[in-house]
Design a protein around this motif. Sequence first.
Motif, PDB file in Angstrom:
ATOM      1  N   TYR A   1       4.372  -7.640   3.323  1.00 24.56           N
ATOM      2  CA  TYR A   1       3.841  -7.434   1.978  1.00 24.56           C
ATOM      3  C   TYR A   1       3.114  -6.095   1.922  1.00 24.56           C
ATOM      4  O   TYR A   1       2.884  -5.446   2.949  1.00 24.56           O
ATOM      5  N   ASP A   2       2.766  -5.673   0.722  1.00 27.18           N
ATOM      6  CA  ASP A   2       2.085  -4.401   0.508  1.00 27.18           C
ATOM      7  C   ASP A   2       0.586  -4.594   0.704  1.00 27.18           C
ATOM      8  O   ASP A   2      -0.081  -5.231  -0.108  1.00 27.18           O
ATOM      9  N   THR A   3       0.040  -4.041   1.784  1.00 23.47           N
ATOM     10  CA  THR A   3      -1.390  -4.222   2.071  1.00 23.47           C
ATOM     11  C   THR A   3      -2.286  -3.470   1.089  1.00 23.47           C
ATOM     12  O   THR A   3      -3.506  -3.683   1.081  1.00 23.47           O
ATOM     13  N   ASN A   4      -1.715  -2.613   0.245  1.00 22.79           N
ATOM     14  CA  ASN A   4      -2.514  -1.978  -0.802  1.00 22.79           C
ATOM     15  C   ASN A   4      -3.039  -2.997  -1.811  1.00 22.79           C
ATOM     16  O   ASN A   4      -3.950  -2.694  -2.585  1.00 22.79           O
ATOM     17  N   LEU A   5      -2.462  -4.206  -1.804  1.00 24.07           N
ATOM     18  CA  LEU A   5      -2.939  -5.251  -2.707  1.00 24.07           C
ATOM     19  C   LEU A   5      -4.403  -5.600  -2.454  1.00 24.07           C
ATOM     20  O   LEU A   5      -5.101  -6.074  -3.348  1.00 24.07           O
ATOM     21  N   TRP A   6      -4.873  -5.369  -1.217  1.00 22.71           N
ATOM     22  CA  TRP A   6      -6.258  -5.702  -0.893  1.00 22.71           C
ATOM     23  C   TRP A   6      -7.240  -4.703  -1.493  1.00 22.71           C
ATOM     24  O   TRP A   6      -8.417  -5.013  -1.657  1.00 22.71           O
ATOM     25  N   THR A   7      -6.773  -3.492  -1.815  1.00 18.02           N
ATOM     26  CA  THR A   7      -7.657  -2.446  -2.313  1.00 18.02           C
ATOM     27  C   THR A   7      -8.219  -2.829  -3.679  1.00 18.02           C
ATOM     28  O   THR A   7      -7.464  -3.084  -4.615  1.00 18.02           O
ATOM     29  N   GLY A   8      -9.516  -2.862  -3.788  1.00 20.56           N
ATOM     30  CA  GLY A   8     -10.149  -3.209  -5.051  1.00 20.56           C
ATOM     31  C   GLY A   8     -10.202  -4.689  -5.337  1.00 20.56           C
ATOM     32  O   GLY A   8     -10.687  -5.111  -6.382  1.00 20.56           O
ATOM     33  N   GLY A   9      -9.697  -5.510  -4.408  1.00 19.24           N
ATOM     34  CA  GLY A   9      -9.744  -6.959  -4.608  1.00 19.24           C
ATOM     35  C   GLY A   9      -8.423  -7.512  -5.087  1.00 19.24           C
ATOM     36  O   GLY A   9      -7.722  -6.901  -5.884  1.00 19.24           O
ATOM     37  N   MET A  10      -8.069  -8.671  -4.580  1.00 24.01           N
ATOM     38  CA  MET A  10      -6.792  -9.314  -4.903  1.00 24.01           C
ATOM     39  C   MET A  10      -7.040 -10.585  -5.706  1.00 24.01           C
ATOM     40  O   MET A  10      -7.967 -11.341  -5.417  1.00 24.01           O
ATOM     41  N   SER A  11      -6.202 -10.803  -6.692  1.00 25.41           N
ATOM     42  CA  SER A  11      -6.347 -12.011  -7.500  1.00 25.41           C
ATOM     43  C   SER A  11      -5.874 -13.226  -6.707  1.00 25.41           C
ATOM     44  O   SER A  11      -5.116 -13.107  -5.745  1.00 25.41           O
ATOM     45  N   THR A  12      -6.324 -14.407  -7.123  1.00 26.84           N
ATOM     46  CA  THR A  12      -5.908 -15.650  -6.467  1.00 26.84           C
ATOM     47  C   THR A  12      -4.401 -15.819  -6.545  1.00 26.84           C
ATOM     48  O   THR A  12      -3.761 -16.251  -5.577  1.00 26.84           O
TER      49      THR A  12
ATOM     50  N   SER B   1     -14.637   6.076  -0.850  1.00 25.30           N
ATOM     51  CA  SER B   1     -13.268   6.274  -0.375  1.00 25.30           C
ATOM     52  C   SER B   1     -12.465   5.011  -0.623  1.00 25.30           C
ATOM     53  O   SER B   1     -13.008   3.909  -0.669  1.00 25.30           O
ATOM     54  N   VAL B   2     -11.175   5.186  -0.780  1.00 27.32           N
ATOM     55  CA  VAL B   2     -10.261   4.070  -0.977  1.00 27.32           C
ATOM     56  C   VAL B   2      -9.209   4.129   0.115  1.00 27.32           C
ATOM     57  O   VAL B   2      -8.751   5.210   0.488  1.00 27.32           O
ATOM     58  N   ARG B   3      -8.850   2.980   0.669  1.00 23.82           N
ATOM     59  CA  ARG B   3      -7.868   2.916   1.749  1.00 23.82           C
ATOM     60  C   ARG B   3      -6.481   2.812   1.146  1.00 23.82           C
ATOM     61  O   ARG B   3      -6.204   1.928   0.328  1.00 23.82           O
ATOM     62  N   LEU B   4      -5.611   3.714   1.543  1.00 25.01           N
ATOM     63  CA  LEU B   4      -4.237   3.739   1.054  1.00 25.01           C
ATOM     64  C   LEU B   4      -3.279   3.525   2.212  1.00 25.01           C
ATOM     65  O   LEU B   4      -3.377   4.187   3.245  1.00 25.01           O
ATOM     66  N   TYR B   5      -2.340   2.602   2.029  1.00 26.95           N
ATOM     67  CA  TYR B   5      -1.335   2.314   3.048  1.00 26.95           C
ATOM     68  C   TYR B   5       0.021   2.834   2.590  1.00 26.95           C
ATOM     69  O   TYR B   5       0.341   2.808   1.394  1.00 26.95           O
ATOM     70  N   ASP B   6       0.809   3.284   3.534  1.00 24.14           N
ATOM     71  CA  ASP B   6       2.122   3.831   3.212  1.00 24.14           C
ATOM     72  C   ASP B   6       2.928   2.812   2.406  1.00 24.14           C
ATOM     73  O   ASP B   6       2.972   1.619   2.741  1.00 24.14           O
ATOM     74  N   ASN B   7       3.550   3.291   1.333  1.00 24.50           N
ATOM     75  CA  ASN B   7       4.257   2.360   0.451  1.00 24.50           C
ATOM     76  C   ASN B   7       5.553   1.814   1.046  1.00 24.50           C
ATOM     77  O   ASN B   7       6.211   0.975   0.430  1.00 24.50           O
ATOM     78  N   GLN B   8       5.913   2.269   2.255  1.00 31.13           N
ATOM     79  CA  GLN B   8       7.087   1.698   2.934  1.00 31.13           C
ATOM     80  C   GLN B   8       6.721   0.443   3.729  1.00 31.13           C
ATOM     81  O   GLN B   8       7.579  -0.157   4.366  1.00 31.13           O
ATOM     82  N   MET B   9       5.435   0.082   3.688  1.00 30.75           N
ATOM     83  CA  MET B   9       4.938  -1.128   4.366  1.00 30.75           C
ATOM     84  C   MET B   9       5.276  -1.112   5.849  1.00 30.75           C
ATOM     85  O   MET B   9       5.878  -2.034   6.395  1.00 30.75           O
ATOM     86  N   ILE B  10       4.897  -0.029   6.513  1.00 25.49           N
ATOM     87  CA  ILE B  10       5.181   0.157   7.935  1.00 25.49           C
ATOM     88  C   ILE B  10       4.270  -0.738   8.770  1.00 25.49           C
ATOM     89  O   ILE B  10       3.048  -0.577   8.766  1.00 25.49           O
ATOM     90  N   ALA B  11       4.858  -1.703   9.475  1.00 22.32           N
ATOM     91  CA  ALA B  11       4.106  -2.605  10.360  1.00 22.32           C
ATOM     92  C   ALA B  11       2.879  -3.168   9.651  1.00 22.32           C
ATOM     93  O   ALA B  11       1.761  -3.133  10.178  1.00 22.32           O
ATOM     94  N   ALA B  12       3.088  -3.726   8.467  1.00 28.97           N
ATOM     95  CA  ALA B  12       1.973  -4.146   7.608  1.00 28.97           C
ATOM     96  C   ALA B  12       1.002  -5.069   8.321  1.00 28.97           C
ATOM     97  O   ALA B  12      -0.216  -4.837   8.314  1.00 28.97           O
ATOM     98  N   GLN B  13       1.516  -6.146   8.940  1.00 32.58           N
ATOM     99  CA  GLN B  13       0.610  -7.119   9.562  1.00 32.58           C
ATOM    100  C   GLN B  13      -0.042  -6.572  10.825  1.00 32.58           C
ATOM    101  O   GLN B  13      -1.154  -6.960  11.166  1.00 32.58           O
ATOM    102  N   LEU B  14       0.636  -5.681  11.544  1.00 32.61           N
ATOM    103  CA  LEU B  14       0.027  -5.083  12.735  1.00 32.61           C
ATOM    104  C   LEU B  14      -1.112  -4.152  12.341  1.00 32.61           C
ATOM    105  O   LEU B  14      -2.200  -4.211  12.919  1.00 32.61           O
ATOM    106  N   VAL B  15      -0.887  -3.276  11.384  1.00 25.71           N
ATOM    107  CA  VAL B  15      -1.926  -2.332  10.953  1.00 25.71           C
ATOM    108  C   VAL B  15      -3.105  -3.089  10.363  1.00 25.71           C
ATOM    109  O   VAL B  15      -4.254  -2.742  10.590  1.00 25.71           O
TER     110      VAL B  15
END
Length: 687
Positions: A344-355, A191-205
């Motif tokens: 920011y868009d927390t979907n960046l974490w999915t699959g690994g984020m570059s430096t 499974s892959v985690r998908l976050y709403d692209n409107q970045m709803i409460a990104a840091q809280l979620v």
Amino acid sequence: MGGGFFRYTEDQTEKLEVRKRRHFSIRLNLFFFVTFVLFSVLIVKLAILQFVEGKYFKEIENLVSNSQSPIAPIRGTIYDRTGYAIAQSRSMQSLYYRVEGRAANKEEIIELAKMLEGVFADYGSPYAKPLSAAEILKRMDVGFDLEQNKTKEPSYYSVPRRIKEDLSQKEIAYLLERRDQMKGIEIFEDSVRLYDNQMIAAQLVGYMKRFSAARNPQSGLEYYRSKTDEYLDVEDVGFDGIELMYQEELRGKKGSKSYPVNASQKIVGPATVVPPQKGHNLYLTIDKDIQLATEKAITDHLAFIRNRSLAGQFAYAPNARSGYAVAMEVKTGKVVAMASLPDYDTNLWTGGMSTEQYNNIMQFVNNGTITTSYPDFPAKELGKHPSSIVYMGSVVKPLTILVGMNEGVISPNSTYYDSGSFSFGAGGNATIRNSDGYANGTLNPTSAIQKSSNTFMSAMVALPLYNKYGGEKSKVLDVWAEYMAKFGLGIKTGSNLPNEYAGSNEFFKNAKGSSTQSAMVYASWGQNEKYTTLQLAQYAATLANRGKRMQPQFVDKIVSSEGELVKGFEPVVLDEVSFPKVYWDTVINGMKSGAAGIEDLPYPVARKTGTSTQEVPGGTVDNAVLISFAPANNPVLAVAVVVPEGQFGRYGASPIAAKIYEAYDQYIGGLSGKAPTGAVAGANGQP
């Protein structure tokens, strides 16, 4: 014939013997026929075993074990209060690689990596990120670095590594056909985690990362270090926010997939699958529409106050590039909006984020409403600007008056002539002033709050309180800290959010650097304590509740994947302080300071604005702060806003709060008396 018996004749006896011999012959023939049939079946069966299934059973004869691979559980969904999906997991097929002692065969593994590179390029989705053989080797974690030509031990054995997620159907078909040729590879449902692209409460979620990173001591997540036997290293787990706070409820239970293998580790039979169990779903107290309105209000207002021609002389704040706001229901403690900007868009974490990607967001990954976060200035300039944790400024003054009255150093009818400045210390060698040195004339406690008089707080509360507890060697600062704590300041709010900061009672430290008297004076008007935006919201709600400090709540209910209620949440009173009604009336009636935007709302809002001044490398900055609740006479919602370098709270923070109140009244209602008119999100909202 007489005699009573019958005698066979000779002919009859002969006929009877013939009949017996005939029956025996038939039975004997039948026996031989059945025997023949049984032997024929046995011979055919033996022939089948020998010539058809012999090879299979020969491999079974050499069977040594089952090759078992765990399957990560399917994570539950995080919804807003209306059922709109903020974070959800999607099923997919992923390619994994298991070391199983094969790390020593360097050439074979490098060849496999190159083969996979070609497969992904030829059969993968054209939109997928290309994977080089060098990157595939890194993900295989077998100890070979193709780019630097280095060899080391794998990080661990046995547990499969995820090489590529979300395989295409063509990739799956190709890889399964050649499974025996590509030793060590396996395809699992994932499974892959998908976050709403409107970045709803990104840091809280919050966000998720691999368990292998979570259990690393450098992560600071002590919780995961004892979970090595329960979790998979390739499993994604909550790393911050709600994802971490409710990790166990969201996670579900892992499954497994096993193949019978022979001594050569070759699969010799069909797979046995125990499917994973989906985790529970969370319904937050956050309202998607109010949250988005809050984030937009901050973003728009920051752009406005940075524009001199639009903002004008008093509102202009050229360095205001971050903002924080919390809206909390007074009677329940439910937080309907919590915004930390920039986000920011927390979907960046999915699959690994570059430096490079991480460096771009590193300053504001943290939730600035509960801990330290920074604006998006270049790294070399960051030290010249304040973080999200600023002095509370004049918003402390309602509490200062409450403390003064409860300690008996002032009464609701006390008066003081405010000349604009006040001197204290040995020989009066220290002087504090009101903002711009403004002289307010005769004040009482209520008007002192409304006019935001620094001199009243210092002369009428701070010094008498200092003297009451015995001067320089007194415990007056301990008493002050105890009052702060009763309103949620200087202690954690009880929210249980990961990484929450308890704030800083800097009057203790500053008393050692100057004097207890000086520390008490500056603390009385908010220049000696730094607290988070959530703490300020809880403080505002405690004023609105006239002494009841509510636990901030972020989850309304937990529901199973089948829709059954697992757990509900009731309001929790953490503490309660009892003051006479006249004290509360005195303070709340004074919470009418000038507040742009709020003054135009069609219902009364109790508010206190603040301008907190602090030193940073390179100079002094002013931060805009506001606490409030509405309606003033029957409080429903409390709102706190902090805008570092936003200058005056009246212009830098208050307009943001006004937009939050408008959104709450539109989507939930209860402030103006009108029915809510905003659209309610459907239960099947998709990212």
